[in-house]
Write a protein that holds these residues in place. Structure first.
Motif, mmCIF file in Angstrom:
data_model
loop_
_atom_site.group_PDB
_atom_site.id
_atom_site.type_symbol
_atom_site.label_atom_id
_atom_site.label_comp_id
_atom_site.label_asym_id
_atom_site.label_seq_id
_atom_site.Cartn_x
_atom_site.Cartn_y
_atom_site.Cartn_z
ATOM 1 N N PHE A 18 30.674 96.672 66.719
ATOM 2 C CA PHE A 18 30.757 95.233 66.968
ATOM 3 C C PHE A 18 29.435 94.592 66.561
ATOM 4 O O PHE A 18 28.405 94.813 67.189
ATOM 5 C CB PHE A 18 31.037 94.981 68.449
ATOM 6 N N GLY A 19 29.462 93.761 65.517
ATOM 7 C CA GLY A 19 28.279 93.024 65.098
ATOM 8 C C GLY A 19 28.110 91.769 65.929
ATOM 9 O O GLY A 19 29.011 90.930 66.002
ATOM 10 N N CYS A 20 26.959 91.629 66.572
ATOM 11 C CA CYS A 20 26.751 90.574 67.567
ATOM 12 C C CYS A 20 26.093 89.315 67.004
ATOM 13 O O CYS A 20 25.638 88.466 67.769
ATOM 14 C CB CYS A 20 25.900 91.110 68.713
ATOM 15 N N ALA A 21 26.041 89.172 65.680
ATOM 16 C CA ALA A 21 25.295 88.067 65.078
ATOM 17 C C ALA A 21 25.792 86.693 65.513
ATOM 18 O O ALA A 21 25.017 85.736 65.549
ATOM 19 C CB ALA A 21 25.336 88.174 63.559
ATOM 20 N N SER A 22 27.086 86.569 65.841
ATOM 21 C CA SER A 22 27.653 85.252 66.178
ATOM 22 C C SER A 22 27.522 84.897 67.650
ATOM 23 O O SER A 22 27.754 83.738 68.024
ATOM 24 C CB SER A 22 29.143 85.215 65.793
#
Length: 328
Positions: A18-22
């Motif tokens: 899960f990429g948390c950039a947002s």
């Protein structure tokens, strides 16, 4: 959800990260918590974050989510990139942007594509490593980080004795369990000369062919655990979509023979390509909507498709349209 063993951690991890950039920028904290819960319930246990993600709020949001489930989650964060300090005006603009994106998701690329904060790479200094780690631990509300990654270091950074000693120090203190690198092939090659780096992370998709070069450099691929970033990034989604509808739909017709069809043809091909290119590692994808999570988790639950990798490499990228400059 398919899992693989991460040797540097000695545990099973989900192949989908899960990429948390947002978190905290594109989506609010309340929405962030909902999508984190949604992904976790579907088997995602690798969470990739960084101090500047979510306008500097993502680590804190992830820390709230980790309460009561820390031992079941793998947290990867970074050093070498500055956490932004936003003025009240910038926070207000961020709130307006979230409202607009939620009301009209189709405008995101057009209206807000150029409003992202410029992320400054910090000069990597040995004395700044432990304070940066301690600050991330505080925001994450945890006493250890599973994976600490150097973000875009220079090849010289990767062999600097003072930096290597400072990294080993945070491991010895129990702050960090495993060290990684996120960078270009030259930095990765320099880092892999040092066994302290157990995980290699890099950007890779059909139009950003880093994986082939990384695999060709010593040590062998069998000795590294790969984490792929940017499966949809750098215009990959837009470019593949353009190719599939071009040439009278010839490529889309060929893709249909591999069981791909609208409305998610380009998305499904890109995520399957990433898993097929990294069958024993993790693919990190930024996910801000339940529909994104459903699609990506479904693909992550299947066996890696090497036939899709072959189709993209030998058919899509060999087409005349793929050799032309993109129109965006």
């Amino acid at each position: 959800m398919r899992t693989v063993v991460c040797p540097g951690l000695g545990r099973d991890v989900s192949v989908l990260g899960f990429g948390c950039a947002s978190l905290g920028s594109r989506v609010s904290e309340a929405q962030s918590r909902r999508v984190l819960d949604y992904a976790f319930e579907r088997g995602v246990n690798w969470f990739d974050v960084a101090p500047p993600h979510g306008d500097g709020e993502a680590e804190t949001i992830l820390g709230h989510f980790l309460s009561g489930r820390r031992d079941r989650a793998v947290v990867s964060t970074r050093i070498g990139v500055a956490r932004p300090s936003l003025s009240p005006v910038m926070h207000f603009i961020g709130a307006i942007k979230r409202s607009a994106l939620n009301a009209f998701p189709g405008i995101s690329a057009l209206a807000f594509g150029r409003m992202k904060l410029i992320r400054q790479r910090e000069p990597l200094r040995a004395e700044s490593i432990e304070p940066s780690v301690v600050e991330s631990l505080r925001r994450l509300q945890t006493d250890y980080i599973d994976v600490l990654a150097l973000q875009d270091p220079t090849p010289e950074d990767c062999g600097n004795p003072a930096i290597l000693a400072a990294l080993q120090h945070v491991v010895d203190k129990g702050y960090v369990r495993c060290l990684s690198i996120i960078g270009d092939p030259d930095a990765i090659e320099a880092a892999r000369a040092h066994p302290i780096f157990a995980i290699v992370q890099f950007r890779s998709n059909p139009f950003h062919r880093t994986v082939e070069r990384v695999r060709s450099t010593p040590p062998s691929a069998a000795e590294a655990f790969f984490v792929l970033q940017s499966a949809f990034g750098g215009g990959a989604y837009e470019r593949l979509s353009h190719l599939l509808v071009g040439d009278g739909g010839r490529l889309a017709s060929l893709a249909s023979q591999l069981a791909y069809g609208p409305p998610f043809m380009a998305s499904e091909i890109l995520i399957d390509y990433a898993f097929g290119n990294n069958p024993k590692g993790v693919v990190v994808v930024a996910m801000s909507q339940p529909a994104h999570i459903e699609l990506n988790c479904a693909r992550a639950s299947r066996a890696p498709r090497t036939d899709v990798v072959e189709f993209v490499n030998k058919t899509v990228l060999a087409s005349p349209a793929a050799k032309m400059p993109p129109h965006f």
